[in-house]
Design a protein around this motif. Structure first.
Motif, PDB file in Angstrom:
ATOM      1  N   PHE A 276     -14.088  27.763  -2.757  1.00 12.66           N
ATOM      2  CA  PHE A 276     -12.735  27.940  -3.286  1.00 12.66           C
ATOM      3  C   PHE A 276     -11.989  26.624  -3.461  1.00 12.66           C
ATOM      4  CE2 PHE A 276     -13.542  32.367  -2.429  1.00 12.66           C
ATOM      5  CZ  PHE A 276     -12.926  32.972  -3.527  1.00 12.66           C
ATOM      6  N   SER A 277     -12.424  25.604  -2.767  1.00 12.40           N
ATOM      7  CA  SER A 277     -11.880  24.276  -3.052  1.00 12.40           C
ATOM      8  C   SER A 277     -12.265  23.853  -4.472  1.00 12.40           C
ATOM      9  CB  SER A 277     -12.407  23.257  -2.037  1.00 12.40           C
ATOM     10  OG  SER A 277     -11.971  21.956  -2.359  1.00 12.40           O
ATOM     11  N   ASP A 278     -13.516  24.159  -4.841  1.00 14.52           N
ATOM     12  CA  ASP A 278     -13.981  23.843  -6.188  1.00 14.52           C
ATOM     13  C   ASP A 278     -13.336  24.772  -7.222  1.00 14.52           C
ATOM     14  OD1 ASP A 278     -15.856  22.372  -7.987  1.00 14.52           O
ATOM     15  OD2 ASP A 278     -16.646  24.395  -8.309  1.00 14.52           O
ATOM     16  N   VAL A 279     -13.095  26.019  -6.831  1.00 10.07           N
ATOM     17  CA  VAL A 279     -12.462  26.971  -7.753  1.00 10.07           C
ATOM     18  C   VAL A 279     -11.067  26.475  -8.156  1.00 10.07           C
ATOM     19  CG1 VAL A 279     -11.502  29.293  -7.989  1.00 10.07           C
ATOM     20  CG2 VAL A 279     -13.735  28.980  -6.922  1.00 10.07           C
ATOM     21  N   ILE A 280     -10.296  25.979  -7.189  1.00 13.25           N
ATOM     22  CA  ILE A 280      -8.957  25.466  -7.506  1.00 13.25           C
ATOM     23  C   ILE A 280      -9.052  24.259  -8.439  1.00 13.25           C
ATOM     24  CG2 ILE A 280      -6.944  24.300  -6.535  1.00 13.25           C
ATOM     25  CD1 ILE A 280      -6.902  27.294  -6.184  1.00 13.25           C
ATOM     26  N   THR A 281     -10.063  23.439  -8.259  1.00 16.76           N
ATOM     27  CA  THR A 281     -10.283  22.310  -9.178  1.00 16.76           C
ATOM     28  C   THR A 281     -10.546  22.818 -10.586  1.00 16.76           C
ATOM     29  OG1 THR A 281     -11.175  20.919  -7.402  1.00 16.76           O
ATOM     30  CG2 THR A 281     -11.716  20.287  -9.658  1.00 16.76           C
ATOM     31  N   GLN A 282     -11.324  23.882 -10.685  1.00 15.86           N
ATOM     32  CA  GLN A 282     -11.612  24.492 -11.990  1.00 15.86           C
ATOM     33  C   GLN A 282     -10.338  25.065 -12.620  1.00 15.86           C
ATOM     34  OE1 GLN A 282     -14.538  24.958 -13.754  1.00 15.86           O
ATOM     35  NE2 GLN A 282     -15.830  23.824 -12.316  1.00 15.86           N
ATOM     36  N   VAL A 283      -9.514  25.698 -11.795  1.00 15.66           N
ATOM     37  CA  VAL A 283      -8.258  26.267 -12.291  1.00 15.66           C
ATOM     38  C   VAL A 283      -7.354  25.160 -12.835  1.00 15.66           C
ATOM     39  CG1 VAL A 283      -6.098  27.384 -11.592  1.00 15.66           C
ATOM     40  CG2 VAL A 283      -8.285  28.335 -10.863  1.00 15.66           C
ATOM     41  N   ARG A 284      -7.302  24.043 -12.133  1.00 15.27           N
ATOM     42  CA  ARG A 284      -6.484  22.919 -12.603  1.00 15.27           C
ATOM     43  C   ARG A 284      -7.007  22.379 -13.938  1.00 15.27           C
ATOM     44  NH1 ARG A 284      -6.250  20.434  -6.506  1.00 15.27           N
ATOM     45  NH2 ARG A 284      -4.504  21.729  -5.768  1.00 15.27           N
ATOM     46  N   SER A 285      -8.307  22.379 -14.100  1.00 17.65           N
ATOM     47  CA  SER A 285      -8.879  21.962 -15.392  1.00 17.65           C
ATOM     48  C   SER A 285      -8.510  22.952 -16.486  1.00 17.65           C
ATOM     49  CB  SER A 285     -10.404  21.849 -15.282  1.00 17.65           C
ATOM     50  OG  SER A 285     -10.781  20.820 -14.399  1.00 17.65           O
ATOM     51  N   SER A 286      -8.435  24.227 -16.132  1.00 14.52           N
ATOM     52  CA  SER A 286      -8.098  25.253 -17.131  1.00 14.52           C
ATOM     53  C   SER A 286      -6.693  25.063 -17.693  1.00 14.52           C
ATOM     54  CB  SER A 286      -8.234  26.660 -16.526  1.00 14.52           C
ATOM     55  OG  SER A 286      -7.131  26.981 -15.692  1.00 14.52           O
ATOM     56  N   ARG A 287      -5.818  24.401 -16.928  1.00 15.43           N
ATOM     57  CA  ARG A 287      -4.443  24.184 -17.399  1.00 15.43           C
ATOM     58  C   ARG A 287      -4.389  23.218 -18.581  1.00 15.43           C
ATOM     59  NH1 ARG A 287      -2.473  23.498 -11.259  1.00 15.43           N
ATOM     60  NH2 ARG A 287      -2.568  25.709 -10.649  1.00 15.43           N
ATOM     61  N   LEU A 288      -5.440  22.468 -18.780  1.00 13.31           N
ATOM     62  CA  LEU A 288      -5.505  21.578 -19.938  1.00 13.31           C
ATOM     63  C   LEU A 288      -5.961  22.319 -21.190  1.00 13.31           C
ATOM     64  CD1 LEU A 288      -7.105  18.447 -18.236  1.00 13.31           C
ATOM     65  CD2 LEU A 288      -4.822  18.553 -19.250  1.00 13.31           C
ATOM     66  N   THR A 289      -6.289  23.575 -21.033  1.00  8.86           N
ATOM     67  CA  THR A 289      -6.788  24.380 -22.147  1.00  8.86           C
ATOM     68  C   THR A 289      -5.763  25.447 -22.534  1.00  8.86           C
ATOM     69  OG1 THR A 289      -7.819  26.189 -20.891  1.00  8.86           O
ATOM     70  CG2 THR A 289      -9.061  24.126 -21.054  1.00  8.86           C
ATOM     71  N   ASP A 290      -6.124  26.256 -23.519  1.00  8.86           N
ATOM     72  CA  ASP A 290      -5.279  27.377 -23.931  1.00  8.86           C
ATOM     73  C   ASP A 290      -5.611  28.657 -23.171  1.00  8.86           C
ATOM     74  OD1 ASP A 290      -3.776  26.009 -25.835  1.00  8.86           O
ATOM     75  OD2 ASP A 290      -5.229  26.384 -27.438  1.00  8.86           O
ATOM     76  N   ALA A 291      -6.384  28.553 -22.099  1.00  3.45           N
ATOM     77  CA  ALA A 291      -6.877  29.752 -21.410  1.00  3.45           C
ATOM     78  C   ALA A 291      -5.748  30.709 -21.034  1.00  3.45           C
ATOM     79  CB  ALA A 291      -7.664  29.352 -20.160  1.00  3.45           C
ATOM     80  N   GLU A 292      -4.661  30.191 -20.457  1.00  2.11           N
ATOM     81  CA  GLU A 292      -3.597  31.088 -19.982  1.00  2.11           C
ATOM     82  C   GLU A 292      -2.839  31.753 -21.124  1.00  2.11           C
ATOM     83  OE1 GLU A 292       0.122  29.234 -18.485  1.00  2.11           O
ATOM     84  OE2 GLU A 292      -0.999  27.365 -18.660  1.00  2.11           O
TER      85      GLU A 292
ATOM     86  N   ILE B 163      -4.466  32.979 -23.708  1.00  7.04           N
ATOM     87  CA  ILE B 163      -5.435  33.902 -24.309  1.00  7.04           C
ATOM     88  C   ILE B 163      -5.883  34.968 -23.303  1.00  7.04           C
ATOM     89  CG2 ILE B 163      -7.700  34.088 -25.424  1.00  7.04           C
ATOM     90  CD1 ILE B 163      -7.385  31.118 -26.220  1.00  7.04           C
ATOM     91  N   TYR B 164      -6.159  34.531 -22.072  1.00  3.02           N
ATOM     92  CA  TYR B 164      -6.729  35.415 -21.065  1.00  3.02           C
ATOM     93  C   TYR B 164      -5.725  35.697 -19.944  1.00  3.02           C
ATOM     94  CZ  TYR B 164     -10.964  33.906 -23.471  1.00  3.02           C
ATOM     95  OH  TYR B 164     -11.904  33.627 -24.436  1.00  3.02           O
ATOM     96  N   THR B 165      -6.017  36.692 -19.134  1.00  2.00           N
ATOM     97  CA  THR B 165      -5.150  37.034 -18.014  1.00  2.00           C
ATOM     98  C   THR B 165      -5.477  36.137 -16.816  1.00  2.00           C
ATOM     99  OG1 THR B 165      -6.665  38.653 -17.058  1.00  2.00           O
ATOM    100  CG2 THR B 165      -5.162  39.438 -18.791  1.00  2.00           C
ATOM    101  N   PRO B 166      -4.539  36.008 -15.874  1.00 10.64           N
ATOM    102  CA  PRO B 166      -4.809  35.190 -14.681  1.00 10.64           C
ATOM    103  C   PRO B 166      -6.063  35.627 -13.927  1.00 10.64           C
ATOM    104  CG  PRO B 166      -2.481  35.703 -14.826  1.00 10.64           C
ATOM    105  CD  PRO B 166      -3.152  36.517 -15.885  1.00 10.64           C
ATOM    106  N   SER B 167      -6.293  36.943 -13.828  1.00  3.56           N
ATOM    107  CA  SER B 167      -7.472  37.427 -13.095  1.00  3.56           C
ATOM    108  C   SER B 167      -8.765  37.049 -13.806  1.00  3.56           C
ATOM    109  CB  SER B 167      -7.396  38.946 -12.925  1.00  3.56           C
ATOM    110  OG  SER B 167      -7.311  39.590 -14.183  1.00  3.56           O
ATOM    111  N   GLN B 168      -8.758  37.050 -15.122  1.00  5.17           N
ATOM    112  CA  GLN B 168      -9.950  36.639 -15.878  1.00  5.17           C
ATOM    113  C   GLN B 168     -10.258  35.166 -15.645  1.00  5.17           C
ATOM    114  OE1 GLN B 168      -8.561  37.599 -19.789  1.00  5.17           O
ATOM    115  NE2 GLN B 168      -9.386  39.660 -19.768  1.00  5.17           N
ATOM    116  N   ILE B 169      -9.219  34.341 -15.705  1.00  9.03           N
ATOM    117  CA  ILE B 169      -9.412  32.901 -15.513  1.00  9.03           C
ATOM    118  C   ILE B 169      -9.900  32.618 -14.097  1.00  9.03           C
ATOM    119  CG2 ILE B 169      -8.260  30.654 -15.507  1.00  9.03           C
ATOM    120  CD1 ILE B 169      -6.259  31.894 -17.540  1.00  9.03           C
ATOM    121  N   ALA B 170      -9.304  33.282 -13.107  1.00  2.00           N
ATOM    122  CA  ALA B 170      -9.706  33.082 -11.711  1.00  2.00           C
ATOM    123  C   ALA B 170     -11.165  33.459 -11.509  1.00  2.00           C
ATOM    124  CB  ALA B 170      -8.810  33.908 -10.794  1.00  2.00           C
ATOM    125  N   LEU B 171     -11.581  34.598 -12.067  1.00  2.00           N
ATOM    126  CA  LEU B 171     -12.965  35.042 -11.900  1.00  2.00           C
ATOM    127  C   LEU B 171     -13.933  34.108 -12.608  1.00  2.00           C
ATOM    128  CD1 LEU B 171     -14.821  37.152 -10.688  1.00  2.00           C
ATOM    129  CD2 LEU B 171     -14.490  38.563 -12.742  1.00  2.00           C
TER     130      LEU B 171
END
Length: 353
Positions: free
Chosen positions: A205-221, A223-231
């Motif tokens: 989950f330390s790595d997952v949070i790093t991935q989430v922070r990378s997602s903020r540089l994209t249009d993910a939020e 297009i997709y829901t928070p639960s989709q991005i988290a999974l």
């Protein structure tokens, strides 16, 4: 609405079915798009801005706009993306929370779905979005303390844009974030029966949070829901953990399409733009910035005169209406055959008693 339907990025809303709280939110209703819609919005804003700016430049010096290389929609987006990284740097400097950082980034993205960088430079918009996020997440600090710790920044840099930013957000300040969904996944996995005991959830989950922070540089939020991005971020860190969780919820089919799409998006777009490229874009922006927004320019002075003239006409009209109201007979006008001929209300001759 079932989990599989909710996890579809742009599933139609079925008003007859039970909605989660998220599905009733302004984010779900107003700030979700397809990739094609986002491209169309940005290109439309860019074309409109170029036309307005070209006309303004031509109004000052006819023919002078022909040599100007205006920014493209993708170049504008790259500059916004660069200032997303500045949000993270400022939050680290001030030690602001993850919630503040994520909210400010969302505000910045949403602002530029209503405006262009050729009208409003991302630097001051970014500073304003972050200050606004501090207030909407109940982490407010004084404006003087905020600007005093940011070089070459004064309170007016923030205050001048605060209403514009809030208005561009539609005054919809609540944001649902993927990192909160990650916390939910982590709690679920801690008590999930049959989970591989060799999995190191803390490291995962330390790595997952790093991935989430990378997602903020994209249009993910957008297009997709928070639960989709988290999974998707969990799947990138530990496919076994993500699959176990999805199986326990009966939504394993999401790995057939949605999750890979998010992973690809983060892998391709979840990196900052090259500094050299951004500097080149910013240099050109100084030339093609809307002159009506540049204080002291001929176009700005002309617009200010027009605004002042409109305000003068409005004041005079209001003053004239006030004068007429004061001159009117407070007891009504003269009656002719039971009808008022100069103000007042008509009277009823009949005696109803």
């Amino acid at each position: 609405m079932t989990w599989s339907k909710r996890l579809s990025p742009n599933a139609p809303v079925d008003n007859a079915s039970h909605h989660s709280i998220y599905e009733s939110s302004s984010q779900f209703l107003h700030w979700r798009f397809s990739p094609e819609q986002l491209t169309a919005i940005r290109e439309s804003l860019n074309r409109a801005a170029v036309n307005v700016i070209r006309d303004a430049i031509e109004g000052d010096e006819p023919g002078s706009s022909q040599s100007i290389l205006f920014l493209t929609a993708s170049e504008e987006h790259a500059l916004v993306k660069h200032y997303i990284t500045k949000v993270s740097q400022l939050c680290a400097h001030f030690r602001f929370s993850e919630e503040v950082e994520a909210t400010a980034i969302t505000y910045l993205k949403r602002f530029y779905l209503k405006n262009t960088v050729m009208d409003w430079h991302p630097k001051n918009v970014m500073l304003t979005a972050l200050f606004l996020a501090l207030k909407t997440t109940n982490n407010a600090i004084s404006l003087d303390d905020y600007t005093a710790n940011i070089p070459k920044t004064v309170p007016s840099d923030v205050l001048d844009l605060e209403f514009l930013v809030a208005q561009s957000l539609g005054f919809e300040f609540a944001v649902w974030h993927a990192h909160r969904a990650v916390w939910g996944l982590q709690l679920d996995l801690q008590t999930l029966p049959g989970l591989d005991p060799s999995l190191d959830l803390d490291n995962i989950f330390s790595d997952v949070i790093t991935q989430v922070r990378s997602s903020r540089l994209t249009d993910a939020e957008l297009i997709y829901t928070p639960s989709q991005i988290a999974l998707a971020c969990l799947a990138s860190s530990s496919s076994a953990a993500a699959q176990s969780w999805a199986h326990s919820k009966g939504v394993s089919s999401i790995f057939d399409s949605v999750i890979p799409s998010i992973q690809d998006l983060i892998a391709q777009s979840g990196i900052p733009p090259e500094v050299g490229v951004v500097k080149g874009i910013d240099k050109r922006l100084r030339i093609c910035k809307n002159p009506e927004k540049v204080k002291g320019s001929k176009a700005w002075e002309r617009r200010e005169k027009e605004r002042e003239e409109r305000a003068r006409i409005k004041r005079e009209k209001k003053a004239e209406e006030t004068r007429k109201a004061m001159e009117a007979d407070p007891f009504g006008g003269e009656l002719v055959d039971g009808n008022v001929i100069s103000g007042g209300m008509p009277l009823d001759d009949d005696d109803d008693d």
